[in-house]
Design a protein around this motif. Structure first.
Motif, PDB file in Angstrom:
ATOM      1  N   ASP A 159       0.976  -1.176   0.168  1.00  0.00           N
ATOM      2  CA  ASP A 159       0.103   0.019  -0.001  1.00  0.00           C
ATOM      3  C   ASP A 159       0.902   1.420   0.080  1.00  0.00           C
ATOM      4  O   ASP A 159       1.966   1.081   0.180  1.00  0.00           O
ATOM      5  CB  ASP A 159      -1.062   0.059   1.326  1.00  0.00           C
ATOM      6  N   TRP A 192     -10.300   4.685  -1.303  1.00  0.00           N
ATOM      7  CA  TRP A 192      -9.963   5.352  -0.030  1.00  0.00           C
ATOM      8  C   TRP A 192      -9.153   6.608  -0.652  1.00  0.00           C
ATOM      9  O   TRP A 192      -8.108   6.315  -1.520  1.00  0.00           O
ATOM     10  CB  TRP A 192      -9.400   4.524   1.004  1.00  0.00           C
ATOM     11  N   ARG A 230       0.932  -4.305  12.073  1.00  0.00           N
ATOM     12  CA  ARG A 230       1.937  -5.219  11.446  1.00  0.00           C
ATOM     13  C   ARG A 230       3.049  -4.146  11.516  1.00  0.00           C
ATOM     14  O   ARG A 230       2.899  -3.057  11.411  1.00  0.00           O
ATOM     15  CB  ARG A 230       1.764  -5.748  10.351  1.00  0.00           C
TER      16      ARG A 230
HETATM   17  C1  HEM Z   1      -7.445   2.343   3.189  1.00  0.00           C
HETATM   18  C2  HEM Z   1      -7.755   1.226   2.945  1.00  0.00           C
HETATM   19  C3  HEM Z   1      -7.169  -0.176   3.604  1.00  0.00           C
HETATM   20  C4  HEM Z   1      -5.732  -0.509   3.445  1.00  0.00           C
HETATM   21  C5  HEM Z   1      -4.465   0.406   3.365  1.00  0.00           C
HETATM   22  C6  HEM Z   1      -5.651  -1.687   4.081  1.00  0.00           C
HETATM   23  C7  HEM Z   1      -4.552  -2.335   4.165  1.00  0.00           C
HETATM   24  C8  HEM Z   1      -4.219  -3.507   4.778  1.00  0.00           C
HETATM   25  C9  HEM Z   1      -2.892  -4.346   5.336  1.00  0.00           C
HETATM   26  C10 HEM Z   1      -1.684  -3.408   5.160  1.00  0.00           C
HETATM   27  C11 HEM Z   1      -3.278  -5.204   5.862  1.00  0.00           C
HETATM   28  C12 HEM Z   1      -2.399  -6.293   6.261  1.00  0.00           C
HETATM   29  C13 HEM Z   1      -1.484  -7.373   5.654  1.00  0.00           C
HETATM   30  C14 HEM Z   1      -2.491  -8.187   4.887  1.00  0.00           C
HETATM   31  O1  HEM Z   1      -2.941  -9.157   5.416  1.00  0.00           O
HETATM   32  O2  HEM Z   1      -3.245  -8.102   3.668  1.00  0.00           O
HETATM   33  C15 HEM Z   1      -4.597  -5.656   5.684  1.00  0.00           C
HETATM   34  C16 HEM Z   1      -5.218  -6.738   6.034  1.00  0.00           C
HETATM   35  C17 HEM Z   1      -6.518  -6.843   5.939  1.00  0.00           C
HETATM   36  N1  HEM Z   1      -7.597  -5.948   5.408  1.00  0.00           N
HETATM   37 FE1  HEM Z   1      -7.162  -4.274   4.672  1.00  0.00          FE
HETATM   38  N2  HEM Z   1      -6.864  -2.348   4.297  1.00  0.00           N
HETATM   39  C18 HEM Z   1      -7.820  -1.258   3.924  1.00  0.00           C
HETATM   40  C19 HEM Z   1      -9.192  -1.553   3.888  1.00  0.00           C
HETATM   41  C20 HEM Z   1      -9.911  -2.535   4.241  1.00  0.00           C
HETATM   42  C21 HEM Z   1     -11.412  -2.780   4.077  1.00  0.00           C
HETATM   43  C22 HEM Z   1     -12.320  -1.582   3.639  1.00  0.00           C
HETATM   44  C23 HEM Z   1     -11.630  -3.995   4.366  1.00  0.00           C
HETATM   45  C24 HEM Z   1     -12.717  -5.048   4.503  1.00  0.00           C
HETATM   46  C25 HEM Z   1     -13.862  -4.385   4.708  1.00  0.00           C
HETATM   47  C26 HEM Z   1     -10.154  -4.745   4.645  1.00  0.00           C
HETATM   48  C27 HEM Z   1     -10.003  -6.014   5.027  1.00  0.00           C
HETATM   49  C28 HEM Z   1      -8.956  -6.543   5.611  1.00  0.00           C
HETATM   50  C29 HEM Z   1      -8.688  -7.987   5.843  1.00  0.00           C
HETATM   51  C30 HEM Z   1      -9.708  -9.022   5.699  1.00  0.00           C
HETATM   52  C31 HEM Z   1      -7.354  -8.209   6.219  1.00  0.00           C
HETATM   53  C32 HEM Z   1      -6.478  -9.380   6.728  1.00  0.00           C
HETATM   54  C33 HEM Z   1      -6.857  -9.760   8.040  1.00  0.00           C
HETATM   55  C34 HEM Z   1      -6.140 -10.822   8.702  1.00  0.00           C
HETATM   56  O3  HEM Z   1      -7.038 -12.033   8.719  1.00  0.00           O
HETATM   57  O4  HEM Z   1      -5.142 -10.859   9.321  1.00  0.00           O
HETATM   58  N3  HEM Z   1      -9.161  -3.808   4.469  1.00  0.00           N
HETATM   59  N4  HEM Z   1      -4.918  -4.244   5.275  1.00  0.00           N
END
Ligand code: HEM
Length: 299
Positions: A134, A173, A194
């Motif tokens: 990201d 976003w 993290r």
């Molecule tokens: C600005 C918006 C977002 C950014 C920059 C972002 C970034 C990240 C990052 C860096 C991770 C950790 C690494 C990974 O497992 O991928 C993560 C995990 C995750 N994100 Fe996001 N995310 C955003 C929005 C969202 C939204 C809107 C959702 C769902 C409604 C979401 C769902 C998840 C899920 C399900 C995980 C994995 C969690 C786990 O089981 O460990 N993210 N995201």
């Protein structure tokens, strides 16, 4: 028999292309069931699977007088000091490519073939940032399910004209990176949950940490989804085009509600430096013989 990867549009399960272009289309004042049917027939016959991913929104399906079980408009949601707006459109296409020329040409081809049935409303160029990070610098997609688990999470398991299809959530976003970079390093790590240095999860991260909010195994039912978000930057503004595929929209929505604090009033720390400005749900039809299979919507 579960769905197979071959039944799905390849961009759903494949890793990110170097470049993307996220297109949304609205119903025009001249749209009607007749010209929509004709435009979608042309789209079906012309759209090559490696061009990207096509998804249909509830407004389009209704205009065709059809029904796709599980497809609903994106709900406008809010929490304390944060909001997730709905900007539901009729159709979404993510073009995938490795150079701008093909994205430029395919956009023009699509606009021409859709005629006045579907009007291009918005286009955003996206890109793969470094090694799938990201723009905050954190690796995005680490906890994505893989192989059979990805198929089970992202693809509809059965149904004629449905098996291998998927429900995508698309949410733009806008980051305030100046603000994010102004946080002390420990606060930046704590907001994601993290460590940027080694991408390890922080065991004692605060409850507001994004990966704690979104921990897929902690939902009932579990909320595994295939996230293929792409960074975007136009020089003036930048952020994440959040893109997640699920066998239904419920997985995404349950996570989003918890991020907004609906379960426990704790808002995801992402909202301290970023905010969503669009939101749409689209049903991505399966493939048959290498082409979009639109039989489920009567095309
Ligand atoms: C600005 C918006 C977002 C950014 C920059 C972002 C970034 C990240 C990052 C860096 C991770 C950790 C690494 C990974 O497992 O991928 C993560 C995990 C995750 N994100 Fe996001 N995310 C955003 C929005 C969202 C939204 C809107 C959702 C769902 C409604 C979401 C769902 C998840 C899920 C399900 C995980 C994995 C969690 C786990 O089981 O460990 N993210 N995201």
């Amino acid at each position: 028999m579960p769905a197979t990867a071959a039944q799905a549009q390849p961009g759903i399960l494949d890793t990110l292309a170097p470049l993307g272009r996220s297109l949304t289309f609205s119903l025009g004042s001249r749209s009607n069931a007749h010209n929509l049917q004709a435009a979608l027939t042309r789209l079906r016959d012309m759209f090559a699977a490696d061009w990207g991913v096509v998804g249909f929104g509830a407004p389009l399906v209704h205009a065709l007088d059809q029904h796709v079980a599980g497809l609903r408009p994106f709900p406008a949601l809010e929490g304390q000091g944060c909001a997730a707006p709905s900007t539901q459109q009729a159709m979404w296409i993510l073009l995938r490519g490795s150079e701008r020329s093909s994205l430029f040409e395919r956009t023009a081809q699509l606009v021409e073939l859709l005629g006045d049935a579907l009007v291009l409303e918005d286009a955003l160029d996206t890109f793969r940032y470094r090694d799938y990070r990201d723009l905050t610098g954190y690796e995005d997609g680490t906890e994505n399910p893989k192989d059979a688990a990805a198929i089970a999470a992202a693809l509809v398991a059965e149904g004629i004209g449905r098996q291998g299809s998927s429900f995508v959530a698309v949410q733009r976003w806008i980051h305030d990176l100046t603000r994010f970079r102004g946080f002390p390093a420990a606060q930046r790590d704590a907001s994601i949950g993290r460590r940027i240095a080694d991408n390890e999860e922080i065991e004692d991260a605060p409850e507001s940490a994004h990966v704690k909010r979104a921990a897929q195994e902690s939902f009932t039912p579990e909320a595994y989804m295939v996230r293929h978000s792409m960074p975007w930057d136009n020089g003036l503004q930048q952020g994440t085009e959040f893109i997640a595929y699920g066998e239904s929209s419920d997985r995404f929505e349950n996570v989003l509600r918890r991020m907004l604090g609906h379960e426990d009033n704790i808002v995801d720390a992402l909202f301290s430096f970023s905010r969503p400005v669009t939101g749409g749900y689209y049903w991505c039809p399966p493939l048959r013989d290498g082409h979009l299979d639109l039989s489920n919507i009567g095309v």
